[in-house]
Design a protein around this motif. Structure first.
Motif, PDB file in Angstrom:
ATOM      1  N   GLU A  45      -8.113   2.658   1.760  1.00 11.38           N
ATOM      2  CA  GLU A  45      -6.882   2.063   1.235  1.00 11.38           C
ATOM      3  C   GLU A  45      -6.329   2.878   0.077  1.00 11.38           C
ATOM      4  O   GLU A  45      -5.112   3.118  -0.024  1.00 11.38           O
ATOM      5  CB  GLU A  45      -7.158   0.623   0.791  1.00 11.38           C
ATOM      6  N   ASP A  46      -7.218   3.345  -0.812  1.00 12.91           N
ATOM      7  CA  ASP A  46      -6.785   4.160  -1.952  1.00 12.91           C
ATOM      8  C   ASP A  46      -6.110   5.447  -1.485  1.00 12.91           C
ATOM      9  O   ASP A  46      -5.064   5.844  -2.016  1.00 12.91           O
ATOM     10  CB  ASP A  46      -7.993   4.519  -2.837  1.00 12.91           C
ATOM     11  N   VAL A  47      -6.723   6.104  -0.509  1.00 12.70           N
ATOM     12  CA  VAL A  47      -6.189   7.386  -0.025  1.00 12.70           C
ATOM     13  C   VAL A  47      -4.832   7.195   0.635  1.00 12.70           C
ATOM     14  O   VAL A  47      -3.888   7.961   0.390  1.00 12.70           O
ATOM     15  CB  VAL A  47      -7.185   8.041   0.957  1.00 12.70           C
ATOM     16  N   LEU A  48      -4.699   6.154   1.455  1.00 16.76           N
ATOM     17  CA  LEU A  48      -3.435   5.933   2.160  1.00 16.76           C
ATOM     18  C   LEU A  48      -2.319   5.548   1.200  1.00 16.76           C
ATOM     19  O   LEU A  48      -1.161   5.963   1.370  1.00 16.76           O
ATOM     20  CB  LEU A  48      -3.617   4.855   3.229  1.00 16.76           C
ATOM     21  N   LEU A  49      -2.636   4.766   0.173  1.00 15.89           N
ATOM     22  CA  LEU A  49      -1.637   4.433  -0.839  1.00 15.89           C
ATOM     23  C   LEU A  49      -1.166   5.690  -1.564  1.00 15.89           C
ATOM     24  O   LEU A  49       0.039   5.908  -1.765  1.00 15.89           O
ATOM     25  CB  LEU A  49      -2.214   3.427  -1.846  1.00 15.89           C
ATOM     26  N   ALA A  50      -2.113   6.533  -1.969  1.00 19.30           N
ATOM     27  CA  ALA A  50      -1.768   7.774  -2.662  1.00 19.30           C
ATOM     28  C   ALA A  50      -0.931   8.681  -1.765  1.00 19.30           C
ATOM     29  O   ALA A  50       0.020   9.335  -2.217  1.00 19.30           O
ATOM     30  CB  ALA A  50      -3.048   8.497  -3.095  1.00 19.30           C
ATOM     31  N   LEU A  51      -1.277   8.709  -0.485  1.00 24.79           N
ATOM     32  CA  LEU A  51      -0.544   9.544   0.459  1.00 24.79           C
ATOM     33  C   LEU A  51       0.904   9.091   0.589  1.00 24.79           C
ATOM     34  O   LEU A  51       1.833   9.912   0.612  1.00 24.79           O
ATOM     35  CB  LEU A  51      -1.230   9.471   1.824  1.00 24.79           C
ATOM     36  N   ASN A  52       1.117   7.777   0.649  1.00 27.68           N
ATOM     37  CA  ASN A  52       2.481   7.264   0.764  1.00 27.68           C
ATOM     38  C   ASN A  52       3.310   7.596  -0.467  1.00 27.68           C
ATOM     39  O   ASN A  52       4.510   7.879  -0.371  1.00 27.68           O
ATOM     40  CB  ASN A  52       2.447   5.750   0.992  1.00 27.68           C
ATOM     41  N   ASN A  53       2.693   7.570  -1.636  1.00 25.85           N
ATOM     42  CA  ASN A  53       3.411   7.931  -2.867  1.00 25.85           C
ATOM     43  C   ASN A  53       3.798   9.409  -2.858  1.00 25.85           C
ATOM     44  O   ASN A  53       4.915   9.781  -3.236  1.00 25.85           O
ATOM     45  CB  ASN A  53       2.563   7.605  -4.089  1.00 25.85           C
ATOM     46  N   ALA A  54       2.889  10.261  -2.423  1.00 22.53           N
ATOM     47  CA  ALA A  54       3.174  11.700  -2.390  1.00 22.53           C
ATOM     48  C   ALA A  54       4.188  12.043  -1.306  1.00 22.53           C
ATOM     49  O   ALA A  54       4.948  13.010  -1.440  1.00 22.53           O
ATOM     50  CB  ALA A  54       1.882  12.475  -2.158  1.00 22.53           C
ATOM     51  N   ARG A  55       4.219  11.249  -0.253  1.00 23.76           N
ATOM     52  CA  ARG A  55       5.146  11.507   0.848  1.00 23.76           C
ATOM     53  C   ARG A  55       6.603  11.454   0.374  1.00 23.76           C
ATOM     54  O   ARG A  55       7.472  12.173   0.887  1.00 23.76           O
ATOM     55  CB  ARG A  55       4.919  10.482   1.964  1.00 23.76           C
ATOM     56  N   LEU A  56       6.886  10.606  -0.616  1.00 30.14           N
ATOM     57  CA  LEU A  56       8.243  10.504  -1.149  1.00 30.14           C
ATOM     58  C   LEU A  56       8.678  11.819  -1.787  1.00 30.14           C
ATOM     59  O   LEU A  56       9.841  12.220  -1.687  1.00 30.14           O
ATOM     60  CB  LEU A  56       8.315   9.365  -2.173  1.00 30.14           C
ATOM     61  N   VAL A  57       7.756  12.497  -2.447  1.00 28.95           N
ATOM     62  CA  VAL A  57       8.047  13.804  -3.047  1.00 28.95           C
ATOM     63  C   VAL A  57       8.304  14.826  -1.945  1.00 28.95           C
ATOM     64  O   VAL A  57       9.237  15.635  -2.021  1.00 28.95           O
ATOM     65  CB  VAL A  57       6.891  14.262  -3.952  1.00 28.95           C
ATOM     66  N   LEU A  58       7.468  14.784  -0.910  1.00 23.08           N
ATOM     67  CA  LEU A  58       7.621  15.714   0.208  1.00 23.08           C
ATOM     68  C   LEU A  58       8.974  15.575   0.892  1.00 23.08           C
ATOM     69  O   LEU A  58       9.672  16.549   1.157  1.00 23.08           O
ATOM     70  CB  LEU A  58       6.529  15.453   1.243  1.00 23.08           C
ATOM     71  N   GLU A  59       9.345  14.326   1.178  1.00 23.84           N
ATOM     72  CA  GLU A  59      10.558  14.083   1.946  1.00 23.84           C
ATOM     73  C   GLU A  59      11.800  14.521   1.196  1.00 23.84           C
ATOM     74  O   GLU A  59      12.803  14.904   1.808  1.00 23.84           O
ATOM     75  CB  GLU A  59      10.641  12.606   2.324  1.00 23.84           C
ATOM     76  N   SER A  60      11.740  14.491  -0.127  1.00 25.19           N
ATOM     77  CA  SER A  60      12.889  14.934  -0.910  1.00 25.19           C
ATOM     78  C   SER A  60      13.153  16.426  -0.733  1.00 25.19           C
ATOM     79  O   SER A  60      14.253  16.903  -1.013  1.00 25.19           O
ATOM     80  CB  SER A  60      12.665  14.612  -2.396  1.00 25.19           C
ATOM     81  N   SER A  61      12.146  17.160  -0.258  1.00 20.36           N
ATOM     82  CA  SER A  61      12.311  18.598  -0.025  1.00 20.36           C
ATOM     83  C   SER A  61      12.473  18.920   1.459  1.00 20.36           C
ATOM     84  O   SER A  61      12.388  20.081   1.858  1.00 20.36           O
ATOM     85  CB  SER A  61      11.110  19.361  -0.598  1.00 20.36           C
ATOM     86  N   GLY A  62      12.693  17.889   2.299  1.00 21.62           N
ATOM     87  CA  GLY A  62      12.943  18.098   3.714  1.00 21.62           C
ATOM     88  C   GLY A  62      11.717  18.359   4.558  1.00 21.62           C
ATOM     89  O   GLY A  62      11.828  18.853   5.683  1.00 21.62           O
TER      90      GLY A  62
END
Length: 534
Positions: free
Chosen positions: A371-388
């Protein structure tokens, strides 16, 4: 059976959950109490309280020797090499006409095999016709629920992608395969594959082929599902647990169609259904159907088995590990799934899947969960998506080859444009590293920031197609394609070698995440809010 009659049956089952659960256990014990396994603990008795007091909670390794004996064709403890007292007991039982099978009083007809990607090793589980009957019942009930929530679905078409593996056999000659393969090839299943599809589709259609080619040749495949099937109403897929990482990808390809996760089932048992199929993926919960198996619940962090509760006695908001007693040889079996009670439907509780029991990552004594890893991944995904960029696959491991050890995440990335070139921006990737660390709890941050005994988190970007290669490795080792899940964490030297051979770039967090002090379970959220406000 009609839609209304199925839904009426659902009401009856969930309203009388306690009585039905008692009846299920009584039926299981009546058939199986004289098996070699249960007789060790029950001595032939079959009452509920004696069962709960004397039969131990077990994991797979505890029952594996019994399962393997059945797979080899041993029908009873007469031939098992047990001490002479057990041998004499067996002689008496055979003389009286009593069953003396190893784990099940009824014949085992199939073995189901797990994927082996969650726990690292494949497991086999004995089943009989009852398993397939339960599965067929759940499928019929699932259709009724979908028809209630989605207009016209009962008169439409369903396109289902299923990977069917080859059947093999145990040394005793019993078929062994994944749950999906076994169900589809059983007598219970009501449909068989290629001829039916060919009749439905008809012959070649050149005009339609041109339309499909045009849709697939666009610059981006965003919304490709709705372009190919403009009347599609929803997508059914598992979106809970570690499969939740694929929600953004599914939403990208489907124009954010409803993602429906209907069924909670495994090789060990069929559990229940999502009665609110149009809910958001993060809100999915499953109502346990009490007629499937006998279910008990071990509170998370419980210190002894006296705290185990029945299905109808779980408490709202509490976390439990589910225990299964089924009709075919598992008794008080620890599933390893951690669930949270988030409601009731009549008398039947509804559970949200939280995580597997296993700890995914650890360097010191911190315990970073799925659960910790997936939550962290979703937070980082927002940064990724901003760069396409899109995250197509990931896994992680605890690298202790140097001091201090640190967490490593392997990421496979691609652009939103179909044939775009992935350009890695150092600032963006370093920020992703930091956001992942910032999302972890205070236990991690204490060792990382205060003591320096955990090193900076690292992201290693791998070539496109890397996670396909990992899947191919597991399938070549015997994993079922229909059950395959990318392992959330890896420690296999072979898998690590595949990953390391395909690393394109490495990035490290450039600062330590804030440590907010003892007992601050919400520290990661406070830090995220603070970062957003700045």
């Amino acid at each position: 059976m009609s839609l209304s009659s199925k839904l009426d049956e659902l009401e009856e089952l969930t309203s009388n959950a306690k009585q039905i659960q008692d009846d299920v256990l009584e039926e299981i014990l009546k058939v199986n109490t004289n098996t070699e396994y249960l007789r060790r603990f029950l001595g032939g008795r079959s009452d509920k309280e004696f069962f709960k007091k004397n039969v131990p909670v077990v994991s797979y390794e505890d029952v594996r020797p019994y399962i393997e004996r059945v797979a080899k064709g041993e029908p009873s403890d007469v031939i098992s090499g047990e001490p002479i007292t057990h041998f004499l007991i067996s002689i008496e039982r055979v003389a009286k006409g009593e069953p003396s099978d190893v784990i099940s009083g009824e014949p085992i007809t199939h073995f189901l095999i797990s994927s082996g990607t969650s726990g690292g090793k494949q497991k086999i589980f004995p089943v009989n016709k009852k398993y397939f009957e339960n599965f067929a019942f759940i499928c019929a009930l699932r259709s009724s629920i979908l028809s209630k929530h989605i207009d016209g679905v009962e008169g439409g078409k369903v396109l289902t992608f299923l990977n069917i593996g080859l059947l093999s056999t145990t040394p005793s000659g019993l078929p062994i395969a994944s749950a999906v393969t076994s169900f589809l090839m059983s007598d219970i299943d009501g449909f068989k594959k290629r001829d039916s599809v060919s009749v439905t589709l008809g012959g070649p259609n050149l005009e339609l082929a041109d339309l499909i080619e045009h849709a697939c040749s666009q610059k981006s495949w965003e919304g490709i599902i709705t372009r190919l099937w403009p009347n599609v109403k929803s997508i059914q897929s598992i979106v809970t647990g570690q499969m939740s990482q694929y929600i953004p990808i599914l939403e990208f390809y489907s124009n954010k169609l409803p993602l429906i996760s209907m069924t909670y089932a495994s090789s060990e048992a069929v559990f229940g259904l999502n009665l609110n199929p149009l809910c958001k993926p993060q809100d999915v919960s499953y109502t346990f159907i009490p007629s499937m198996s006998y279910f008990e619940f071990l509170p998370v962090d419980a210190r002894d088995n006296d705290e185990i509760v029945d299905l109808v006695n779980v408490k709202l908001g509490c976390f439990y590990e589910v225990l299964v007693t089924n009709h075919f040889g598992l008794y008080r079996y620890r599933m390893g799934d951690i669930l949270q009670v988030n409601g009731f439907y009549n008398a039947a509780p509804q559970f949200k899947f939280i995580r597997r029991r296993n700890i995914v990552l650890s360097i010191q004594v911190e315990a970073t969960t799925e659960e910790d890893v997936l939550l962290a991944l979703n937070n980082a995904r927002l940064v990724l998506e901003s760069s396409g960029l899109m995250l197509m696959g990931f896994t992680c491991y605890s690298d202790v080859s140097s001091v201090p050890g640190h967490y490593v995440l392997y990421w496979e990335l691609r652009t939103k444009n179909f044939n775009g070139i992935v350009k890695l921006d150092n600032k963006v990737m370093v920020e992703c590293c930091y956001v992942v660390e910032e999302s972890f709890d205070d236990s991690y941050k204490r060792f990382r920031s205060r003591y320096g005994s955990i090193g900076a988190l690292e992201i290693r970007v791998v070539q496109q197609g890397t996670f396909d290669s990992i899947m191919e490795y597991f399938i070549s080792a015997g994993a079922s394609p229909s059950q395959y899940k990318t392992p959330l964490s890896v420690n296999s030297p072979e898998v690590l070698a595949i990953l390391e051979d395909r690393v394109l770039a490495r990035f490290f967090s450039d600062k330590s995440p804030p440590f907010l002090g003892e007992g601050s379970k919400d520290g990661s959220q406070e830090a995220a809010n603070q970062r957003q406000s700045n």
